[in-house]
Design an enzyme around this catalytic site. Sequence first.
Site: not given
Ligand code: APR
Length: 259
Positions: A108, A126, A137, A156, A198, A223-224, A241
């Site tokens: 976001i 999201h 309003c 508001c 993610t 993803n690490p 990333a």
């Molecule tokens: N590069 C790539 N990945 C990374 C890095 C990095 N430098 N640092 C952390 N990560 C990975 C973590 O290993 C994890 O798997 O990013 C991921 C983050 O996961 P979450 O914290 O669960 O975030 P996200 O997947 O975006 O969550 C989804 O959950 O609650 C909702 O609205 C919230 O948008 C969010 C959604």
Amino acid sequence: MEQAIIRVAQAIAQAERILVISGAGLSADSGLPTYRGLGGLYNGHTAEGLPIEVALSGPMLQRDPALCWKYLAELGQACLGATFNAGHVAIAELQRLKPQCWVLTQNIDGYHRAAGSPPERLIEIHGELAPLYCQSCGAEDPQLAEHLSRPLPPKCAQCGGILRPPVVLFEEMLPEAAIARLYAELRKGFEVVLSVGTSASFPYIVEPLLRARQAGGFTAEINPARTDLSAAVDLHVQGRALDVLPELVGHISSHRICK
Ligand code: APR
């Protein structure tokens, strides 16, 4: 990791329709907290002893707007206090190289848009933190930063109602327009789907990857850490990333790889 990056670059170079799915891990390299995993926002409870998913929920915004806004303000300050990173820039560059490359983001923070991703090919599932709008309003209020330095919850200017950001809070529905665009594009198919940063905690995030695999497409994850996706994708690039994306897009833009 180098070989894995080249393999992903080759798959993307040969494709027309590409979907990049991003999560909090992409913005972790900008200094923003992730939600789960190490140091994640959701690992702890709030000062009030509530799970953050309760504090940041739609029902809480109605029941106790000041408490919900306390944590919305934390997210807002973090996003406003940082900016996009080379990972976001690389994704925007990829979208310039590939006119049918789309981004589906759960973030976001608005960083994809700020880094140059075309809004017409960016699905913010999201929502976004700004502009705020009045729950009574409907008036829009672009002054997120100013409101964060005043007593909360923000009111508001037109009617005194309580403002909120256009984000999807817990227990709220996803934006219909974003869902409609996502499924319209999924119906056209994607040859490559790349998940970046993610934990893939939601079905609408996993589905595009599964659809691509079923259609014989190529799927990869940057993803690490390993996630539930890691065993399902063709290639898991175990890295940050910020380290992987500029190198990946560099291979494609410089044609350093065979098509
Ligand atoms: N590069 C790539 N990945 C990374 C890095 C990095 N430098 N640092 C952390 N990560 C990975 C973590 O290993 C994890 O798997 O990013 C991921 C983050 O996961 P979450 O914290 O669960 O975030 P996200 O997947 O975006 O969550 C989804 O959950 O609650 C909702 O609205 C919230 O948008 C969010 C959604």
